[in-house]
Design a protein around this motif. Structure first.
Motif, mmCIF file in Angstrom:
data_model
loop_
_atom_site.group_PDB
_atom_site.id
_atom_site.type_symbol
_atom_site.label_atom_id
_atom_site.label_comp_id
_atom_site.label_asym_id
_atom_site.label_seq_id
_atom_site.Cartn_x
_atom_site.Cartn_y
_atom_site.Cartn_z
ATOM 1 N N GLY A 290 44.609 45.545 57.997
ATOM 2 C CA GLY A 290 43.473 45.982 57.189
ATOM 3 C C GLY A 290 43.755 45.873 55.705
ATOM 4 O O GLY A 290 42.898 45.439 54.920
ATOM 5 N N ASN A 291 44.980 46.214 55.297
ATOM 6 C CA ASN A 291 45.363 46.169 53.890
ATOM 7 C C ASN A 291 45.409 44.737 53.358
ATOM 8 O O ASN A 291 44.856 44.437 52.292
ATOM 9 C CB ASN A 291 46.723 46.834 53.714
ATOM 10 N N VAL A 292 46.069 43.847 54.089
ATOM 11 C CA VAL A 292 46.227 42.458 53.642
ATOM 12 C C VAL A 292 44.873 41.772 53.498
ATOM 13 O O VAL A 292 44.578 41.117 52.491
ATOM 14 C CB VAL A 292 47.134 41.679 54.619
ATOM 15 N N VAL A 293 44.033 41.928 54.507
ATOM 16 C CA VAL A 293 42.729 41.261 54.495
ATOM 17 C C VAL A 293 41.828 41.860 53.421
ATOM 18 O O VAL A 293 41.105 41.130 52.726
ATOM 19 C CB VAL A 293 42.067 41.350 55.886
ATOM 20 N N ALA A 294 41.864 43.166 53.252
ATOM 21 C CA ALA A 294 41.035 43.811 52.225
ATOM 22 C C ALA A 294 41.418 43.323 50.835
ATOM 23 O O ALA A 294 40.544 43.044 49.995
ATOM 24 C CB ALA A 294 41.187 45.333 52.306
ATOM 25 N N PHE A 295 42.715 43.212 50.581
ATOM 26 C CA PHE A 295 43.175 42.743 49.266
ATOM 27 C C PHE A 295 42.735 41.304 49.017
ATOM 28 O O PHE A 295 42.216 40.980 47.935
ATOM 29 C CB PHE A 295 44.700 42.841 49.182
ATOM 30 N N GLU A 296 42.921 40.440 50.019
ATOM 31 C CA GLU A 296 42.559 39.025 49.862
ATOM 32 C C GLU A 296 41.056 38.858 49.665
ATOM 33 O O GLU A 296 40.609 38.122 48.779
ATOM 34 C CB GLU A 296 43.027 38.246 51.104
ATOM 35 N N GLN A 297 40.265 39.575 50.459
ATOM 36 C CA GLN A 297 38.811 39.433 50.383
ATOM 37 C C GLN A 297 38.272 39.973 49.057
ATOM 38 O O GLN A 297 37.409 39.348 48.419
ATOM 39 C CB GLN A 297 38.147 40.153 51.553
ATOM 40 N N THR A 298 38.782 41.116 48.632
ATOM 41 C CA THR A 298 38.335 41.691 47.363
ATOM 42 C C THR A 298 38.723 40.800 46.186
ATOM 43 O O THR A 298 37.926 40.584 45.259
ATOM 44 C CB THR A 298 38.946 43.096 47.168
ATOM 45 N N ALA A 299 39.940 40.266 46.231
ATOM 46 C CA ALA A 299 40.405 39.408 45.133
ATOM 47 C C ALA A 299 39.548 38.157 44.999
ATOM 48 O O ALA A 299 39.172 37.759 43.893
ATOM 49 C CB ALA A 299 41.867 39.035 45.361
ATOM 50 N N THR A 300 39.211 37.509 46.130
ATOM 51 C CA THR A 300 38.410 36.281 46.061
ATOM 52 C C THR A 300 36.997 36.546 45.545
ATOM 53 O O THR A 300 36.396 35.681 44.908
ATOM 54 C CB THR A 300 38.315 35.605 47.443
ATOM 55 N N ILE A 301 36.479 37.750 45.791
ATOM 56 C CA ILE A 301 35.133 38.084 45.307
ATOM 57 C C ILE A 301 35.143 38.382 43.811
ATOM 58 O O ILE A 301 34.332 37.854 43.050
ATOM 59 C CB ILE A 301 34.555 39.282 46.091
ATOM 60 N N PHE A 302 36.099 39.190 43.359
ATOM 61 C CA PHE A 302 36.082 39.618 41.962
ATOM 62 C C PHE A 302 36.763 38.626 41.022
ATOM 63 O O PHE A 302 36.819 38.875 39.809
ATOM 64 C CB PHE A 302 36.664 41.023 41.836
ATOM 65 N N MET A 303 37.240 37.507 41.560
ATOM 66 C CA MET A 303 37.680 36.399 40.718
ATOM 67 C C MET A 303 36.500 35.502 40.347
ATOM 68 O O MET A 303 36.626 34.614 39.503
ATOM 69 C CB MET A 303 38.765 35.579 41.443
ATOM 70 N N LEU A 304 35.348 35.725 40.977
ATOM 71 C CA LEU A 304 34.139 34.973 40.639
ATOM 72 C C LEU A 304 33.604 35.431 39.285
ATOM 73 O O LEU A 304 33.973 36.491 38.784
ATOM 74 C CB LEU A 304 33.065 35.190 41.722
ATOM 75 N N SER A 305 32.717 34.639 38.708
ATOM 76 C CA SER A 305 32.091 35.003 37.442
ATOM 77 C C SER A 305 30.823 35.815 37.695
ATOM 78 O O SER A 305 30.033 35.483 38.585
ATOM 79 C CB SER A 305 31.725 33.743 36.645
ATOM 80 N N PHE A 306 30.644 36.860 36.913
ATOM 81 C CA PHE A 306 29.444 37.690 36.985
ATOM 82 C C PHE A 306 28.832 37.753 35.582
ATOM 83 O O PHE A 306 29.308 38.490 34.714
ATOM 84 C CB PHE A 306 29.791 39.106 37.484
ATOM 85 N N HIS A 307 27.796 36.951 35.374
ATOM 86 C CA HIS A 307 27.182 36.858 34.047
ATOM 87 C C HIS A 307 25.695 37.214 34.054
ATOM 88 O O HIS A 307 25.088 37.276 32.990
ATOM 89 C CB HIS A 307 27.330 35.440 33.476
ATOM 90 N N GLY A 308 25.109 37.408 35.216
ATOM 91 C CA GLY A 308 23.675 37.661 35.285
ATOM 92 C C GLY A 308 23.358 39.124 35.470
ATOM 93 O O GLY A 308 23.844 39.986 34.731
ATOM 94 N N SER A 309 22.563 39.409 36.469
ATOM 95 C CA SER A 309 22.163 40.783 36.746
ATOM 96 C C SER A 309 23.363 41.604 37.210
ATOM 97 O O SER A 309 24.283 41.090 37.859
ATOM 98 C CB SER A 309 21.080 40.801 37.841
ATOM 99 N N ASN A 310 23.364 42.876 36.850
ATOM 100 C CA ASN A 310 24.425 43.783 37.303
ATOM 101 C C ASN A 310 23.878 44.888 38.201
ATOM 102 O O ASN A 310 24.498 45.935 38.377
ATOM 103 C CB ASN A 310 25.139 44.406 36.104
ATOM 104 N N LYS A 311 22.708 44.644 38.790
ATOM 105 C CA LYS A 311 22.045 45.662 39.615
ATOM 106 C C LYS A 311 22.296 45.395 41.100
ATOM 107 O O LYS A 311 21.836 44.406 41.657
ATOM 108 C CB LYS A 311 20.549 45.690 39.321
ATOM 109 N N ILE A 312 23.047 46.285 41.727
ATOM 110 C CA ILE A 312 23.393 46.162 43.140
ATOM 111 C C ILE A 312 22.331 46.868 43.977
ATOM 112 O O ILE A 312 22.101 48.072 43.812
ATOM 113 C CB ILE A 312 24.773 46.785 43.442
#
Length: 310
Positions: A151-173
């Motif tokens: 659970g730890n290894v996969v969570a770290f890898e998945q979170t890292a790949t998402i938050f390495m993306l660029s976020f420049h548009g809307s910030n409303k979740i």
């Protein structure tokens, strides 16, 4: 954010923005449920640690499940409660990444743990003569360790790949916490790789454990139906029923959430389903295990009686 092309430094939750008139009521309701989760699962942990009759692998895994439930809900509910009392329902970029990491850690670990618990029941019912040999103390600790590490290894890898993306548009979740799909929708760059990774992880951490659970219970059911003693059949069914209820609630909501097209479902529907597996299911688990398990009920009775007399 400043301008349409500025880098996102915080996110705004829209999960309950359309329920302004109900936010105080929601706060009270969610707080009560959270207290039930904390108290119920803490009692399960306490009795499985202190009671000598609850030292089998089944209760060792149940203790791990209760710890997971406490951690899992504590990642989401306190922030949700805070937002329900605030006009600005925000979370920092780093805070969102941290919340997603721990949510995935405990969520993925729970999927694996439920599969391990079904295997434990399979061995206990289908191979009782070798149960103590197969499910030794060393084996149970190793299985639990694998659950948490995976659970730890996969969570770290998945979170890292998402938050390495660029976020420049809307910030409303359009959600009340930082779940994978709602955050990915806000990315300014191509998310094809992330979609593939999510599909693979859905198979590994949802479909595969669920198939293992179904396979285990098919074998268990076959064995139970061959038992000549009605008392034996009843005892075997009773030891499995609590786990089956938990599996049905947890995996049912996971399938609805993560295995349908992301474009399907209104915000209200997604919110209701998410509340089911992040708030409602963890509340029912200690209730189900304490009401349907004689040993746990007796241990709780002794624990409460002891606390009153001390």
């Amino acid at each position: 954010m400043e301008g349409n092309l500025s880098t996102v430094t915080e996110f705004i939750f829209l999960g309950f923005s359309d329920l302004q008139h109900l936010q105080l009521l929601l706060f009270i309701l969610v707080l009560l449920i959270y207290l039930i989760i904390l108290i119920g699962n803490s009692l399960i942990v306490a009795v499985t640690v202190t009671d000598l009759m609850l030292q089998s692998p089944m209760y060792f895994f149940l203790r791990n499940l209760s710890v997971l439930e406490i951690c899992y809900t504590s990642v989401i509910i306190p922030k949700t409660l805070s937002n329900l009392l605030s006009e600005h329902q925000t979370i920092s970029f780093l805070g969102c990444a941290t919340q997603m990491y721990f949510f995935l850690l405990f969520g993925n670990s729970e999927c694996c743990l439920l599969a391990v618990m079904s295997y434990d029941r399979y061995v206990a019912i289908c191979n009782p003569m070798r149960y103590s040999l197969i499910m030794s103390r060393k084996v149970t600790i190793r299985l639990a360790s694998v659950v948490w590490i995976a659970g730890n290894v996969v969570a770290f890898e998945q979170t890292a790949t998402i938050f390495m993306l660029s976020f420049h548009g809307s910030n409303k979740i359009e959600h009340f916490f930082c779940d994978v799909i709602p955050v990915l929708k806000l990315a300014s760059t191509d998310t094809s790789l992330n979609d593939v990774i999510n599909a693979i992880l859905t198979v590994v951490f949802i479909i595969f454990p669920f198939v293992l659970i179904i396979t285990s219970y098919v074998c268990i059911l076959s064995t139970i139906l061959k038992m000549r003693s009605a008392e034996g059949r009843h005892k075997a069914f009773s030891t499995c029923s609590s786990h089956l209820i938990t599996v049905s609630l947890f995996f049912g909501s996971c399938f609805i959430t993560y295995m349908r097209p992301s474009s399907n479902g209104s915000v209200d529907t997604n919110r209701a389903i998410s509340l089911l597996y992040t708030v409602i299911t963890p509340m029912f688990n200690p209730i189900v295990y304490s009401l349907r398990n004689k040993e746990v009920k007796e241990a709780l009775r002794k624990l409460m009686g002891g606390s009153r007399t001390s």
